[in-house]
Design a protein around this motif. Structure first.
Motif, PDB file in Angstrom:
ATOM      1  N   SER A  33       0.832  -1.207   0.000  1.00  0.00           N
ATOM      2  CA  SER A  33       0.000   0.000   0.000  1.00  0.00           C
ATOM      3  C   SER A  33       0.865   1.255   0.000  1.00  0.00           C
ATOM      4  O   SER A  33       0.498   2.274  -0.594  1.00  0.00           O
ATOM      5  CB  SER A  33      -1.020  -0.031   1.145  1.00  0.00           C
ATOM      6  OG  SER A  33      -0.468   0.504   2.311  1.00  0.00           O
ATOM      7  N   GLU A  34       2.044   1.196   0.630  1.00  0.00           N
ATOM      8  CA  GLU A  34       2.942   2.360   0.573  1.00  0.00           C
ATOM      9  C   GLU A  34       3.523   2.548  -0.823  1.00  0.00           C
ATOM     10  O   GLU A  34       3.702   3.679  -1.276  1.00  0.00           O
ATOM     11  CB  GLU A  34       4.057   2.252   1.599  1.00  0.00           C
ATOM     12  CG  GLU A  34       3.609   2.488   3.035  1.00  0.00           C
ATOM     13  CD  GLU A  34       2.997   3.873   3.278  1.00  0.00           C
ATOM     14  OE1 GLU A  34       3.224   4.811   2.487  1.00  0.00           O
ATOM     15  OE2 GLU A  34       2.270   4.007   4.275  1.00  0.00           O
ATOM     16  N   VAL A  35       3.801   1.444  -1.522  1.00  0.00           N
ATOM     17  CA  VAL A  35       4.271   1.560  -2.912  1.00  0.00           C
ATOM     18  C   VAL A  35       3.159   2.166  -3.775  1.00  0.00           C
ATOM     19  O   VAL A  35       3.413   3.002  -4.654  1.00  0.00           O
ATOM     20  CB  VAL A  35       4.739   0.194  -3.463  1.00  0.00           C
ATOM     21  CG1 VAL A  35       5.045   0.284  -4.961  1.00  0.00           C
ATOM     22  CG2 VAL A  35       5.982  -0.288  -2.704  1.00  0.00           C
ATOM     23  N   ALA A  36       1.906   1.803  -3.476  1.00  0.00           N
ATOM     24  CA  ALA A  36       0.765   2.382  -4.200  1.00  0.00           C
ATOM     25  C   ALA A  36       0.691   3.890  -3.953  1.00  0.00           C
ATOM     26  O   ALA A  36       0.304   4.646  -4.853  1.00  0.00           O
ATOM     27  CB  ALA A  36      -0.529   1.700  -3.782  1.00  0.00           C
ATOM     28  N   GLU A  37       1.080   4.343  -2.758  1.00  0.00           N
ATOM     29  CA  GLU A  37       1.077   5.785  -2.471  1.00  0.00           C
ATOM     30  C   GLU A  37       2.155   6.508  -3.289  1.00  0.00           C
ATOM     31  O   GLU A  37       1.973   7.666  -3.673  1.00  0.00           O
ATOM     32  CB  GLU A  37       1.236   6.043  -0.970  1.00  0.00           C
ATOM     33  CG  GLU A  37      -0.015   5.649  -0.202  1.00  0.00           C
ATOM     34  CD  GLU A  37       0.092   5.848   1.309  1.00  0.00           C
ATOM     35  OE1 GLU A  37       1.072   6.439   1.790  1.00  0.00           O
ATOM     36  OE2 GLU A  37      -0.840   5.384   2.007  1.00  0.00           O
ATOM     37  N   VAL A  38       3.262   5.829  -3.571  1.00  0.00           N
ATOM     38  CA  VAL A  38       4.273   6.406  -4.475  1.00  0.00           C
ATOM     39  C   VAL A  38       3.654   6.577  -5.861  1.00  0.00           C
ATOM     40  O   VAL A  38       3.808   7.630  -6.510  1.00  0.00           O
ATOM     41  CB  VAL A  38       5.544   5.529  -4.570  1.00  0.00           C
ATOM     42  CG1 VAL A  38       6.528   6.121  -5.582  1.00  0.00           C
ATOM     43  CG2 VAL A  38       6.212   5.373  -3.201  1.00  0.00           C
ATOM     44  N   ASP A  54       8.289  11.797   1.062  1.00  0.00           N
ATOM     45  CA  ASP A  54       7.562  11.128   2.150  1.00  0.00           C
ATOM     46  C   ASP A  54       7.199   9.696   1.785  1.00  0.00           C
ATOM     47  O   ASP A  54       7.370   8.775   2.592  1.00  0.00           O
ATOM     48  CB  ASP A  54       6.260  11.886   2.468  1.00  0.00           C
ATOM     49  CG  ASP A  54       6.533  13.202   3.183  1.00  0.00           C
ATOM     50  OD1 ASP A  54       7.682  13.426   3.615  1.00  0.00           O
ATOM     51  OD2 ASP A  54       5.583  14.001   3.294  1.00  0.00           O
ATOM     52  N   GLU A  55       6.671   9.504   0.588  1.00  0.00           N
ATOM     53  CA  GLU A  55       6.142   8.179   0.249  1.00  0.00           C
ATOM     54  C   GLU A  55       7.252   7.172  -0.028  1.00  0.00           C
ATOM     55  O   GLU A  55       7.105   5.988   0.302  1.00  0.00           O
ATOM     56  CB  GLU A  55       5.166   8.277  -0.922  1.00  0.00           C
ATOM     57  CG  GLU A  55       3.936   9.145  -0.627  1.00  0.00           C
ATOM     58  CD  GLU A  55       3.219   8.781   0.687  1.00  0.00           C
ATOM     59  OE1 GLU A  55       3.385   7.655   1.186  1.00  0.00           O
ATOM     60  OE2 GLU A  55       2.498   9.645   1.213  1.00  0.00           O
ATOM     61  N   LEU A  56       8.368   7.626  -0.614  1.00  0.00           N
ATOM     62  CA  LEU A  56       9.498   6.701  -0.801  1.00  0.00           C
ATOM     63  C   LEU A  56      10.102   6.328   0.548  1.00  0.00           C
ATOM     64  O   LEU A  56      10.497   5.174   0.764  1.00  0.00           O
ATOM     65  CB  LEU A  56      10.562   7.323  -1.723  1.00  0.00           C
ATOM     66  CG  LEU A  56      10.159   7.387  -3.199  1.00  0.00           C
ATOM     67  CD1 LEU A  56      11.143   8.259  -3.978  1.00  0.00           C
ATOM     68  CD2 LEU A  56      10.089   5.988  -3.811  1.00  0.00           C
ATOM     69  N   ALA A  57      10.150   7.294   1.477  1.00  0.00           N
ATOM     70  CA  ALA A  57      10.652   6.990   2.821  1.00  0.00           C
ATOM     71  C   ALA A  57       9.734   5.981   3.511  1.00  0.00           C
ATOM     72  O   ALA A  57      10.210   5.024   4.148  1.00  0.00           O
ATOM     73  CB  ALA A  57      10.773   8.264   3.652  1.00  0.00           C
ATOM     74  N   ASP A  58       8.406   6.160   3.374  1.00  0.00           N
ATOM     75  CA  ASP A  58       7.459   5.198   3.949  1.00  0.00           C
ATOM     76  C   ASP A  58       7.661   3.812   3.332  1.00  0.00           C
ATOM     77  O   ASP A  58       7.674   2.797   4.044  1.00  0.00           O
ATOM     78  CB  ASP A  58       6.010   5.628   3.680  1.00  0.00           C
ATOM     79  CG  ASP A  58       5.586   6.843   4.492  1.00  0.00           C
ATOM     80  OD1 ASP A  58       6.290   7.221   5.445  1.00  0.00           O
ATOM     81  OD2 ASP A  58       4.513   7.404   4.161  1.00  0.00           O
ATOM     82  N   ALA A  59       7.796   3.771   2.012  1.00  0.00           N
ATOM     83  CA  ALA A  59       7.945   2.477   1.331  1.00  0.00           C
ATOM     84  C   ALA A  59       9.224   1.778   1.798  1.00  0.00           C
ATOM     85  O   ALA A  59       9.225   0.576   2.081  1.00  0.00           O
ATOM     86  CB  ALA A  59       7.951   2.674  -0.195  1.00  0.00           C
TER      87      ALA A  59
HETATM   88 MG   LIG Z   1       2.697   6.870   3.005  1.00  0.00          MG
END
Ligand SMILES: [Mg+2]
Ligand SMILES: [Zn+2]
Length: 99
Positions: A33-38, A54-59
């Motif tokens: 789901s984090e990759v989907a946010e990217v 932010d999203e790459l850091a989350d992933a």
């Molecule tokens: Mg995220």
């Protein structure tokens, strides 16, 4: 500057207990789901309300959590696989047919 192994140990200190309770199956779903946010940042840009940073850091955080759960030191694994060239053609840069 921290190495990837240090970041992985940081994730274990931060979230290791929670990660072990959640288990690898549900942790992998969070990673996906984090990759989907990217992808959402790519498709919607600023309208996604987030950034690549932010999203790459989350992933990466979820990838490191998952790596902890399955007992993989990602820096070592990455270097074993990519450290001396493309895993398929063994060249730097890769000369495999483009896909
Ligand atoms: Mg995220
Ligand atoms: Zn190659």
């Amino acid at each position: 500057m921290a190495s990837l192994s240090e970041l992985q140990r940081m994730m274990d200190r931060l979230y290791g207990d929670r990660d072990r309770k959640r288990g690898p199956e549900r942790t992998l779903l969070w990673l996906v789901s984090e990759v989907a946010e990217v992808a959402e940042v790519l498709i919607k840009g600023k309208a996604s309300g987030s950034s690549y940073e932010d999203e790459l850091a989350d992933a990466l955080a979820w990838l490191l959590s998952f790596s902890n759960l399955v007992g993989v030191d990602l820096e070592s694994a990455f270097m074993r696989r990519y450290g001396s060239g493309c895993p398929r053609c063994k060249r730097i840069p890769c000369v495999c047919p483009e896909r």
